[in-house]
Design a protein around this motif. Structure first.
Motif, PDB file in Angstrom:
ATOM      1  N   THR A  34       4.749 -11.148  10.444  1.00 35.82           N
ATOM      2  CA  THR A  34       4.279 -12.360  11.100  1.00 35.82           C
ATOM      3  C   THR A  34       5.160 -12.707  12.282  1.00 35.82           C
ATOM      4  O   THR A  34       6.373 -12.751  12.170  1.00 35.82           O
ATOM      5  CB  THR A  34       4.289 -13.524  10.096  1.00 35.82           C
ATOM      6  OG1 THR A  34       3.398 -13.211   9.054  1.00 35.82           O
ATOM      7  CG2 THR A  34       3.882 -14.807  10.748  1.00 35.82           C
ATOM      8  N   ARG A 248      -6.760 -13.198   7.013  1.00 36.51           N
ATOM      9  CA  ARG A 248      -6.050 -12.940   8.258  1.00 36.51           C
ATOM     10  C   ARG A 248      -7.017 -12.567   9.374  1.00 36.51           C
ATOM     11  O   ARG A 248      -6.751 -12.839  10.545  1.00 36.51           O
ATOM     12  CB  ARG A 248      -5.000 -11.849   8.048  1.00 36.51           C
ATOM     13  CG  ARG A 248      -3.816 -12.318   7.211  1.00 36.51           C
ATOM     14  CD  ARG A 248      -2.705 -11.288   7.211  1.00 36.51           C
ATOM     15  NE  ARG A 248      -1.530 -11.798   6.519  1.00 36.51           N
ATOM     16  CZ  ARG A 248      -0.582 -12.531   7.080  1.00 36.51           C
ATOM     17  NH1 ARG A 248      -0.692 -12.848   8.368  1.00 36.51           N
ATOM     18  NH2 ARG A 248       0.460 -12.959   6.395  1.00 36.51           N
ATOM     19  N   PHE A 502      -3.692  -7.845   7.962  1.00 40.72           N
ATOM     20  CA  PHE A 502      -2.792  -7.959   9.112  1.00 40.72           C
ATOM     21  C   PHE A 502      -3.100  -6.947  10.199  1.00 40.72           C
ATOM     22  O   PHE A 502      -2.796  -7.170  11.369  1.00 40.72           O
ATOM     23  CB  PHE A 502      -1.334  -7.816   8.679  1.00 40.72           C
ATOM     24  CG  PHE A 502      -0.382  -8.300   9.735  1.00 40.72           C
ATOM     25  CD1 PHE A 502      -0.037  -9.628   9.807  1.00 40.72           C
ATOM     26  CD2 PHE A 502       0.127  -7.432  10.689  1.00 40.72           C
ATOM     27  CE1 PHE A 502       0.812 -10.098  10.805  1.00 40.72           C
ATOM     28  CE2 PHE A 502       0.971  -7.879  11.689  1.00 40.72           C
ATOM     29  CZ  PHE A 502       1.319  -9.223  11.745  1.00 40.72           C
TER      30      PHE A 502
END
Length: 578
Positions: A34, A248, A502
């Motif tokens: 992140t 995400r 992600f």
């Protein structure tokens, strides 16, 4: 974490916030890679009952002290330092605990004050509260694993009683225990090196043998593709959590003012453009990287391990971003027990001290045992994050490299894509591959990440689906790869198991990268072979605010319009069809 991370078979990049997540333990690791501060929101409104501005400043000072101490602890635990500024780990942990305690007290007292705070202070306080709950643990010594995963943990992934955090930790460990020890011709090879070799080994039977050397990792992640395999359980847990706040993929889509369906359409449009550049002849999965890696092979000798750092330093200096002057610390040599992921973080954040700006101290961690354009691209990407950190001048709450994960990953590729350009190669390596070969190598890697992004979008939308079948459908349709549904060969990226969804930040990030590269070139001229106007220009237009401004507003201001996949599609169309 980043990769990277790019970045790039590994994480490519594990930016600052993700490293903090690792310090926080594997509950935080579920947000690995992140870039954005937890709890950040650019649209914060004034909130009643706030502390005075002076009180907010004191809280922010404690926050900066805690984050600095945590950064030093992470650097020490990574093996980069034994001590820092003359103090060993115990002293830095003591500092961390004291600063965190002050931060907790300050945030608590600020919640009960009177009056109102500005929207900017509210934004800063919300960001700090989010960081406190997600990445600044009360007890850093109880971390589930400072950067390297715990030995032997991979085997626990087979247990069906693990929660999301424990399962993510076990699967992360598999990428060290198995992924960093691919067996090939009697030796053990790290995962990134093995993938780089797939583009260079000439003999098909040797490529196949190396490719199948990943099978222990695939089986650890997805078993025999049964319904309760570790990956399928991990995905279902992620999908259940996403039902309450969005996956995400949905978060990344919202960052651009889009929905998940629109983003999925963009990904397929990019892959359709790529498919039209491929030969009609299907290729085996172990041959795919080789087929697209002509420039990698042509430049293998010039892009040597010895050339890696000098070429990077010279390139960024020619862009106006001297990495040595920025104080970047490099830790890129393999060593036992090192983290299995490439990432960029910082030791201490930039901040005002006694009225003077103390610059950020970035650090780059990787294990580069092989040479070539692929590895060069990874390091240029990581250094893009380091340059990004060095450009930020803001209050402590916003001293991070993006208000969300999407922007920071895509920005680091603005420079890393240059590695595949003939002008870059000629200037920094002394020779160059033909333009078409360089484009082919670049987009072979970029479209693989778009493929993973589409895979995750579909899996999160249908978590009961068979991942091997979904992957086979996408790769056979868009990459023209021979179907092998019996192999879980999609399981090459650590984010798939630690942070499902992600990969959208890399696949969709390519759309932003193409947009930024085109706009920057229009503003200052070509920069693939250096342009000293580059760093001042991107600092002013994209970087200096740090995490204060969200991606949608940042890109709107840069482009004067919403983001579109057209720039990426047009660049892919420069490729001739074999």
């Amino acid at each position: 974490m980043t990769g990277t991370p790019r970045s790039r078979v590994l994480l490519r990049v594990l930016p600052r916030r993700a490293v903090m997540l690792l310090v926080a333990g594997f509950a935080g690791l579920l947000g690995v890679a992140t870039c954005a501060p937890a709890g950040a929101s650019a649209d914060a409104a004034p909130i009643a009952g706030a502390a005075a501005a002076a009180d907010v400043a004191s809280v922010e000072q404690a926050y900066a002290d805690a984050v600095d101490a945590a950064g030093v602890l992470t650097a020490i635990d990574s093996g980069l330092f034994e001590s820092y500024e003359g103090k060993r780990r115990a002293e830095w942990e003591k500092r961390y605990r004291a600063a965190r305690s002050t931060l907790v007290s300050g945030l608590a007292s600020g919640a009960g004050g009177v009056g109102s705070r500005s929207a900017r202070d509210a934004h800063a306080l919300r960001t700090m509260r989010g960081a406190l709950s997600s990445t600044l643990p009360e007890n850093p010594s109880s971390s589930a694993g400072n950067l390297p995963p715990s030995s032997g943990k991979c085997a626990t992934a087979a247990r069906t009683d693990l929660d999301a955090a424990a399962l993510g930790a076990a699967l992360y460990a598999c990428f060290d225990e198995l992924g960093n020890h691919i067996r090939f011709e009697g030796r053990s090879i790290p995962r990134d090196s093995a993938l780089a070799m797939l583009s260079q080994i000439a003999a098909p039977e040797r490529r196949k043998a190396l490719f199948l050397g990943f099978e222990p990792l695939w089986r650890a992640v997805n078993g025999n593709d049964e319904g309760d395999s570790p990956y399928r359980r991990r995905l279902k847990l992620a999908a259940a959590k996403a039902a309450h706040g969005g996956s995400r993929v949905e978060i990344a889509a919202r960052a651009l003012g889009q929905d998940a369906a629109a983003v999925e359409t963009w990904l397929t449009q990019v892959l359709e453009a790529w498919r039209r550049t491929l030969p009609d002849r299907p290729v085996e999965p172990w041959d795919y990287r080789y087929e697209g890696g002509g420039a990698d092979r042509l430049m293998a000798e010039a892009a040597s391990t010895a050339a890696l750092l000098p070429a990077n330093r010279r390139f960024y200096r020619d862009l106006g971003a001297d990495l040595d002057a920025l104080g970047v610390r490099f830790d890129i040599q393999p060593r036992p027990g090192k983290s299995p992921i490439s990432y960029t973080s910082y030791v201490t954040m930039g901040r005002l001290i006694d009225g003077r700006w103390r610059p950020t101290i970035p650090r780059v961690s990787a294990s580069f045992g092989e040479s070539g354009l692929y590895v060069m691209n990874m390091l240029v990407h990581e250094d893009g994050h380091a340059a990004h950190y060095g450009a930020i001048r803001n209050r402590p709450a916003f001293m991070d490299i993006g208000a969300d994960d999407l922007f920071c990953e895509s920005f680091a590729d603005v420079t890393s894509w240059s590695v595949y350009d003939s002008a870059w190669q000629r200037k920094y390596l002394g020779r160059a591959a033909p333009e078409q070969a360089g484009l082919r190598s670049r987009y072979t890697m970029v479209t693989l990440e778009v493929t993973w992004a589409l895979f995750e979008a579909r899996m999160l939308r249908h978590p009961e689906a068979d991942p091997n079948a979904v992957w086979t459908d996408i790769t056979s349709r868009y990459l023209n790869i021979v179907p092998h549904p019996e192999l879980s060969w999609w399981a090459q990226r650590v984010q798939l198991v630690t942070s499902p969804g992600f990969m959208i930040n890399y696949g969709l990030g390519a759309v932003l990268t193409a947009e930024m590269r085109a706009r920057i070139a229009a503003g200052i001229g070509p920069f693939d072979a250096g342009n000293t106007r580059w760093y001042p220009w991107v600092t002013a237009h994209l970087l200096q605010q740090g995490a204060e401004i969200d991606t949608r507003r940042l890109m709107q201001a840069l482009l004067g319009r919403p983001v579109s996949p057209q720039a990426l599609i047009d660049d892919i169309r420069r490729l001739s069809t074999p």
